[in-house]
Design an enzyme around this catalytic site. Sequence first.
Site, PDB file in Angstrom:
ATOM      1  N   LYS A 112       0.862  -1.180   0.000  1.00  0.00           N
ATOM      2  CA  LYS A 112       0.000   0.000   0.000  1.00  0.00           C
ATOM      3  C   LYS A 112       0.902   1.235   0.000  1.00  0.00           C
ATOM      4  O   LYS A 112       1.170   1.842   1.027  1.00  0.00           O
ATOM      5  CB  LYS A 112      -0.906  -0.048   1.236  1.00  0.00           C
ATOM      6  CG  LYS A 112      -2.271   0.547   0.988  1.00  0.00           C
ATOM      7  CD  LYS A 112      -3.240   0.175   2.084  1.00  0.00           C
ATOM      8  CE  LYS A 112      -4.343   1.195   2.219  1.00  0.00           C
ATOM      9  NZ  LYS A 112      -5.200   1.369   1.047  1.00  0.00           N
TER      10      LYS A 112
HETATM   11  N1  PPE Z   1      -7.891  -1.973  -3.167  1.00  0.00           N
HETATM   12  C1  PPE Z   1      -7.344  -0.761  -3.055  1.00  0.00           C
HETATM   13  C2  PPE Z   1      -6.611  -0.188  -4.208  1.00  0.00           C
HETATM   14  C3  PPE Z   1      -7.479  -0.054  -1.854  1.00  0.00           C
HETATM   15  O1  PPE Z   1      -6.938   1.153  -1.738  1.00  0.00           O
HETATM   16  C4  PPE Z   1      -8.198  -0.620  -0.784  1.00  0.00           C
HETATM   17  C5  PPE Z   1      -8.366   0.131   0.514  1.00  0.00           C
HETATM   18  C6  PPE Z   1      -8.739  -1.907  -0.956  1.00  0.00           C
HETATM   19  C7  PPE Z   1      -8.545  -2.564  -2.156  1.00  0.00           C
HETATM   20  C8  PPE Z   1      -9.436  -2.625   0.165  1.00  0.00           C
HETATM   21  O2  PPE Z   1      -8.506  -3.029   1.142  1.00  0.00           O
HETATM   22  P1  PPE Z   1      -8.901  -3.166   2.679  1.00  0.00           P
HETATM   23  O3  PPE Z   1      -9.156  -1.794   3.195  1.00  0.00           O
HETATM   24  O4  PPE Z   1      -7.722  -3.792   3.299  1.00  0.00           O
HETATM   25  O5  PPE Z   1     -10.122  -4.004   2.738  1.00  0.00           O
HETATM   26  N2  PPE Z   1      -8.482   1.540   0.378  1.00  0.00           N
HETATM   27  C9  PPE Z   1      -8.242   2.381   1.529  1.00  0.00           C
HETATM   28  C10 PPE Z   1      -8.045   3.824   1.139  1.00  0.00           C
HETATM   29  C11 PPE Z   1      -9.258   4.550   0.675  1.00  0.00           C
HETATM   30  C12 PPE Z   1      -8.977   6.017   0.457  1.00  0.00           C
HETATM   31  O6  PPE Z   1      -9.777   6.653  -0.234  1.00  0.00           O
HETATM   32  O7  PPE Z   1      -8.004   6.564   1.017  1.00  0.00           O
HETATM   33  C13 PPE Z   1      -9.300   2.205   2.589  1.00  0.00           C
HETATM   34  O8  PPE Z   1     -10.375   1.686   2.309  1.00  0.00           O
HETATM   35  O9  PPE Z   1      -9.034   2.581   3.727  1.00  0.00           O
END
Ligand code: PPE
Length: 312
Positions: A164
């Site tokens: 990330k």
């Molecule tokens: N894909 C991406 C690209 C992504 O950024 C997130 C989280 C996910 C999948 C889902 O991952 P998880 O949160 O572990 O279930 N995106 C984060 C950032 C959002 C933002 O706008 O800043 C979040 O949901 O916190």
Amino acid sequence: MSERPEMYEGVDTIWMDGEFVDFEDAQTHVLTHGLHYGTGVFEGVRCYDTADGPAIFRWEEHLERFYQSAKPYDMEIPFEPEEISEATVELIRREELDSCYIRPVAFYGYGPLGLNPGNSPVQVAIAVWPWGAYLGEEALEEGVDVAVSSWRKHASSQIPTNAKTTGAYVNSVLASLEAKGNGYTEAIVLNKEGNVAEGPGENIFLVRDGELYTTGLAESILDGITRQSVVDIAEDLGYTVHDDATISRGELYTADELFFTGTAAEVTPIRSVDDNEIGAGTKGPVTDEIQTTFFDILDDPPAAYEDWFHPV
Ligand code: PPE
């Protein structure tokens, strides 16, 4: 400094480099390495107001991913996970928040510019603030209208997608800008092969003939923690889940149901893709069952899911 965004109203303190500092004092130099080259890693986590008190959802998994994300960039986070954890819990307590979003970030800081980050110190900060429904309260009930982006997701051979990394999010920003600019709530991004990867900040699930499908880790996606949680929940509910799927663009249009998962987005139904109605054009029954179970678990964690919660 410009006026404080409404989102952060009432937030007094940020933890930065080992200390609790006033919100306005959490500053960094313009020659920060991470600002120029995107050499930072971050997490997005939620703390929920559960029946057992405020608790951080899947904190250990988020912390682990935070440190894993730093690895490809040779970044040594100069604090132990326990220190980050204690600081976060203390921050939530100080802000007297029952539920909130948690944003830890680590980045190569102010040092000599040039691509090699090795001579820049690693800085770490943690902020918390109340953050409601990511795509709007109505989205959770009615579903969102999404469009397949003309921007492709970078392959993991170009930028590791399981890390990330702050800089990598320009891809998500482009997809999001395009979707919103065209009147949609969110985008779906295809990978280099042209198959479905994920949303700009969400993973995606498809329901067909009562079974669930989500794109596999080799499809250039983030290994989402909500995704993992939803796989577990769906299996516990008795569903067959294919968590290593390759999903073509065409399959999106003919799906019985589609939904996004993410820390910010939680479980958000998708009601249309490129103006094609999905299912009945509203939240589908499987999505509803999974979303309801998910929110019930967050509300009052059953014994079977207790280890998903870290008390504040
Ligand atoms: N894909 C991406 C690209 C992504 O950024 C997130 C989280 C996910 C999948 C889902 O991952 P998880 O949160 O572990 O279930 N995106 C984060 C950032 C959002 C933002 O706008 O800043 C979040 O949901 O916190």
